[in-house]
Design a protein around this motif. Structure first.
Motif, short mmCIF file in Angstrom:
data_model
loop_
_atom_site.label_atom_id
_atom_site.label_comp_id
_atom_site.label_asym_id
_atom_site.label_seq_id
_atom_site.Cartn_x
_atom_site.Cartn_y
_atom_site.Cartn_z
N LEU A 1 0.79 -1.17 -0.25
CA LEU A 1 -0.10 -0.07 -0.13
C LEU A 1 0.93 1.30 0.14
O LEU A 1 2.09 1.21 0.42
N ASN B 1 -5.66 3.62 -3.07
CA ASN B 1 -5.25 2.49 -3.10
C ASN B 1 -5.96 1.48 -3.23
O ASN B 1 -5.35 0.38 -4.19
N ILE B 2 -7.23 1.35 -2.97
CA ILE B 2 -7.97 0.18 -3.49
C ILE B 2 -7.91 -0.01 -4.92
O ILE B 2 -7.73 -0.99 -5.54
N PHE B 3 -8.13 1.21 -5.60
CA PHE B 3 -8.29 1.13 -7.11
C PHE B 3 -6.97 1.40 -7.80
O PHE B 3 -6.80 1.76 -9.11
N THR C 1 -15.38 6.15 -7.70
CA THR C 1 -14.44 5.78 -7.06
C THR C 1 -14.55 5.63 -5.44
O THR C 1 -14.58 4.35 -4.99
N ALA D 1 -15.51 2.45 -3.27
CA ALA D 1 -14.61 1.91 -2.21
C ALA D 1 -15.46 1.74 -0.67
O ALA D 1 -15.07 0.79 -0.09
N GLU E 1 -6.11 -4.42 1.81
CA GLU E 1 -5.59 -5.28 0.90
C GLU E 1 -6.68 -6.37 0.47
O GLU E 1 -6.50 -6.43 -0.76
N LYS F 1 -9.16 -4.71 -1.58
CA LYS F 1 -8.58 -4.39 -3.03
C LYS F 1 -8.68 -5.72 -3.99
O LYS F 1 -8.94 -5.49 -5.05
N SER G 1 -12.08 -5.95 -5.02
CA SER G 1 -12.32 -5.01 -6.25
C SER G 1 -11.93 -5.64 -7.69
O SER G 1 -12.64 -5.38 -8.57
N LYS G 2 -10.86 -6.56 -7.59
CA LYS G 2 -10.66 -7.25 -8.72
C LYS G 2 -11.24 -8.42 -9.05
O LYS G 2 -10.97 -9.60 -9.92
#
Lengths: 513, 391
Positions: free
Chosen positions: A93, A102-104, A121, A125, A154, A157, A160-161
């Motif tokens: 991060l 950070n997430i995106f 965004t 988030a 993390e 994150k 999000s993927k």
């Protein structure tokens, strides 16, 4: 189709001169939490790097099937596109960017004209944060959050993927018990949502607690995969599989021969270095005798490291008050070199940041605190230095091709032995070790305990700071408990249990600020 | 173990160092082929004289860089110390040594000033020395009243332009020069032999004896050839004696003393050094005092060589010195570097400037080439590290 989301078949990966993985097979069922255990250097991380495409298809032999498809990942991006996300031990991060940024990161939410759509965004988030149980504002900078929350981010994150298979490398190594428990809860929760997890961990309690199945790897080979519901799947069995032998005792035996008091600290108070009104350690007193191993138990944030570092030449904090007595005589320790000359030594909990010069070789790291002994009128005796380093490599069993090997390339256990060598060479009367076995494997742990025992057998005093209660109970004669900067108890190790210590470690919560 | 395997091991173990050394030899060979005058006695002497002050600065700079700092002020400090010296000697008519002393005092004070801000206040060296670069340049203008002072003449002029020769005479070449070099070579051989004996006593691996002899003979041959060339020209330059002494002293200081170790420790991991009992502030302070001192030596040599002081003297010297360190293998992140490496780096730039001048390459193209050499040298370094890392 079988119920396996992932099958890795006969994976062999060689580096010049070393077979890192040999014929490794791993099968992960859809929706399970699968633990991977093994000593450091057993090949766990290499296996995960093969899986995630860090080592691209073609650099290893064997086949990977993900969701029934033959996977040939060339880069991490390929594996992420399929829904495999790896979260490394060292968090990736960026401290000054916000939670949402950070997430995106690398996956920016673009709006019209390629510009980032900040509203989208931040709202996305916020949804992801809710899924991992955080209520932070997405615009908060990452560095304002603790390590535990960063770990959860993390995971957000990864979510999000569109993650299907989440790989966590030692996720709780840097977390305290509360944060660890929270993280494990989250993994169970995600499992309920159909996300499969692979977790690499050294903490056998955790594995017993959360994993459905465990695969044990040793020396680059799969030893076995065991079902954790099976009553035969005990911690001892896992340890046996990891080290390849029965570990009768996890702690070497020692008959204590306790002598006179060596170090006594009284009414030690330390203030935070930047927030001046915050008291980090308050009125702490303790002592340690010759031939004695004294433990200091405390949760993260209790002030353990701060206590030790402030004693060790005022390396932490400000407005420090209190007295230090060495063999009954009051001493002043204004800086580290005075501490060393009084016979104090402190082996840090964070060896990479505070303990070692990673770009330098073993020899010069070992000599770095004891150059005074190696030099005459400022000139260092390089040959003597090499000889000493060789002796420590031998006696502490540091596994490296030579003492001229660069420390940064050693495994955690061997690095820790270099740190201990460095302090043993200063010939201390009191050695304070802070989390001496963090992030190192079972076999090396045993060796570290043996080194501690050897020190006290020679009439020295050792203070062990640790958050692993079984470890403290296993090696100490006496244990102090620290909670919220105060000493809350002193118990002989013989009469203490993990539960009784934990009770003392969580005491007085409401009394402190 | 065979001698051949030994050579290979020696080369691979230190590819970075030997790589830069091979590059240096290749450049020398290239220019000597392109221009027959390149290795002429007169030109070799010139290379030493022309670049000596950069090499002196690079000695101090490499220590600063190893500790993880940078010094942008040395060019201005060369000008300031030269200007003070010129004022003392030329404007006020004092003897030459008073100029030298005054320059040294100014250098030490300037170093202490910058060391104070870096070590005790904790301002990054980049900022402190950027400020120093402006301050010292301004003070130079102030001291010189914005005009040049010249000439020094006499003894001061001879510091950088004088030669030690003629003591023993000689047919067409200076025997004295040869004798001095011969003593140096013998001293080198003896110290190498004793170091080898000590290593054997400590049961460490050493190169095979024939290889050891070969190494000594090769070094001796090259050095004596160089001495012979100098002897055919004007003899032994004073500056070369000074430079050799400084290189020897600072190599020993960085490699063999506790202070040297502390410099590497600070550059490698500041926090770990602190927790190992290194007095970081003190060491940082003296690193800057030291480079201030060396800048004053460079200032004396430069003003002597140009026989006067100019307000614009020493412009961009800091960048040449920094480039020498990085070409010579120092790391931008600190903790890595050697005095000898920086000297080879400096010599590579010296040889290239000189070679291109002889060939009539114009100034602008020279700058471009120098810039590219710096870039390539560091790229080579990065490439090497990456290759080592994937192993």
């Amino acid at each position: 189709m079988s119920n396996n989301i992932l099958e890795m078949r006969s994976i062999t990966k060689t580096f010049p001169g070393v077979k890192a993985l040999q014929d490794v097979t791993l099968e992960v069922e859809r929706g399970e939490i699968h633990a991977i255990c093994g000593e450091n250097g057993a090949g766990k991380s290499t296996l995960m790097k093969v899986l995630s495409g860090v080592y691209p298809h073609g650099t290893y032999t064997g086949d990977i099937y993900f969701e029934g498809e033959h996977a040939k990942f060339g880069t991490i991006n390929d594996s992420e596109a399929k829904g495999i996300v790896i979260i490394h031990q060292e968090l990736a991060l960026i401290p000054y960017l916000s939670v949402a940024e950070n997430i995106f990161l690398g996956n920016e939410q673009r709006g019209r004209g390629g510009m980032i759509d900040w509203n989208h965004t931040n709202s996305e988030a916020a949804k992801l944060l809710a899924r991992v149980g955080l209520r932070e504002n997405p615009t908060t900078p990452i560095n304002q959050l603790g390590v535990g929350k960063q770990q959860l981010i993390e995971i957000a994150k990864a979510l999000s993927k569109k993650v299907k298979l989440l790989i966590l490398d030692e996720p709780t190594a840097a977390l305290n018990d509360t944060d660890s428990a929270h993280l494990l809860d989250l993994l169970r929760h995600l499992k309920g949502q159909g996300i499969t997890s692979i977790m690499i961990s050294h903490k056998l309690n955790e594995i017993a607690d959360i994993a459905d199945r465990t695969t044990i790897i040793r020396d680059g080979r799969t030893i076995e995969t065991i079902d954790m519901k099976d009553p035969a799947s005990t911690q001892d069995r896992i340890i046996k599989g990891m080290v390849g032998r029965d570990l009768e005792q996890r702690y070497p035996h020692r008959t204590p021969e306790i002598g006179e008091e060596v170090l006594r600290v009284e009414n030690w108070t330390v203030h935070h270095p930047t927030q001046h009104d915050r008291v980090v350690v308050r009125d702490a007193s303790f002592n340690v005798k010759a031939g004695e191993v004294v433990g200091i138990a405390g949760l993260m944030g209790a002030g353990r490291t701060e206590l030790a570092m402030s004693i060790f030449g005022r390396s932490y904090g400000r407005d420090i008050s209190g007295e230090i007595y060495l063999r009954g005589e009051r001493i002043q320790v204004r800086n580290v070199s005075e501490a060393i000359s009084h016979g104090l030594a402190y082996a840090t909990e964070d060896r990479k940041r505070y303990g070692l010069n990673l770009i330098e070789d073993i020899r010069r790291n070992i000599s770095s605190a004891g150059l005074g002994k190696l030099s005459k009128r400022g000139w260092v005796n390089g040959n003597e230095e090499l000889k000493i380093a060789g002796e420590y490599r031998e006696s502490l069993n540091i596994k490296a091709p030579s003492v001229l090997s660069v420390v940064g390339k050693l495994s955690g256990g061997n690095q820790q032995k270099v740190v201990l060598s460095k302090w043993l060479y200063t010939d201390p009367d009191v050695l304070i070790v802070d989390e001496p076995t963090r992030g190192i494997d079972v076999g090396a742990k045993y060796e570290i305990y043996t080194i501690i025992n050897r020190m006290v057998a020679a009439g020295k005093a050792v203070v062990v700071i640790s958050s692993e209660l079984p470890e403290l109970l296993g090696i100490c004669d006496r244990i102090y408990t620290l909670a919220f900067g105060r000493m809350t108890g002193e118990v002989p190790a013989g009469g203490a249990t993990q539960e009784s210590l934990m009770e003392l470690m969580t005491m007085e919560k409401d009394q402190v600020q | 173990m065979t001698g051949i395997a030994d050579v290979r091991e020696l080369v691979t173990r230190n590819l970075r160092q030997s790589g830069i050394f091979i590059a240096f030899i290749a450049i020398v060979v290239l220019f000597s082929l392109l221009n027959p005058n390149f290795l002429s006695p007169g030109n070799l002497t010139n290379i030493v004289l022309q670049y000596s002050y950069i090499l002196i600065l690079a000695i101090g700079m490499v220590i600063v860089i190893i500790a993880g700092h940078i010094d942008l002020s040395v060019g201005s400090l060369v000008a300031l110390t030269g200007a003070v010296s010129a004022t003392v000697v030329i404007a006020n008519g004092n003897p030459w040594w008073m100029g030298v002393l005054a320059a040294m005092v100014v250098g030490l004070l300037a170093g202490a000033w910058q060391g104070f801000w870096v070590a005790f206040v904790g301002i990054p060296a980049f900022i402190v020395t950027l400020a120093g670069m402006l301050v010292f340049r301004g003070l130079t203008y102030e001291v010189l009243d914005n005009i040049s002072l010249s000439p020094f003449g006499g003894s001061y002029y001879l510091i950088a332009n004088g030669f030690q020769n003629g003591l023993f005479g000689g047919p067409g070449y200076d025997v004295f020069t040869l004798v001095v070099f011969a003593i140096a070579v013998v001293g080198y051989a003896i110290s190498q032999f004793r170091a080898r004996q000590a290593k054997i006593a400590y049961q460490q691996a050493v190169e095979a004896f024939p290889l050891f002899i070969l190494k000594i003979v090769l070094v001796a041959a090259v050095v004596m050839w160089f001495a012979y060339q100098l002897a055919q020209s004007r003899g032994l330059p004073n500056v070369l004696i000074l430079l050799a002494a400084l290189i020897l002293i600072y190599t020993l200081v960085t490699q063999k003393t506790v202070f040297g170790r502390h410099v590497y420790a600070i550059g490698g991991n500041l926090s770990a050094a602190q927790l190992s009992g290194v007095k970081v502030r003190k060491v940082n302070f003296f690193i800057f005092v030291n480079i201030g001192f060396l800048a004053s030596i460079a200032g004396i040599v430069y003003s002597s060589r140009s026989n006067g002081a100019q307000p614009g003297a020493g412009n961009m010297f800091e960048l040449d010195a920094i480039a020498a360190c990085f070409i010579g293998g120092a790391a931008v992140t600190g903790g890595v570097g050697r005095v000898t490496g920086a000297m080879i780096g400096g010599l590579i730039m010296a040889v290239m400037s000189n070679g291109m001048q002889l060939m009539g390459v114009d100034q602008s193209a020279q700058q471009v080439v120098k810039g590219l050499v710096l870039l390539l040298a560091v790229a080579f370094d990065v490439y090497n590290k990456r290759r080592a890392g994937t192993r």
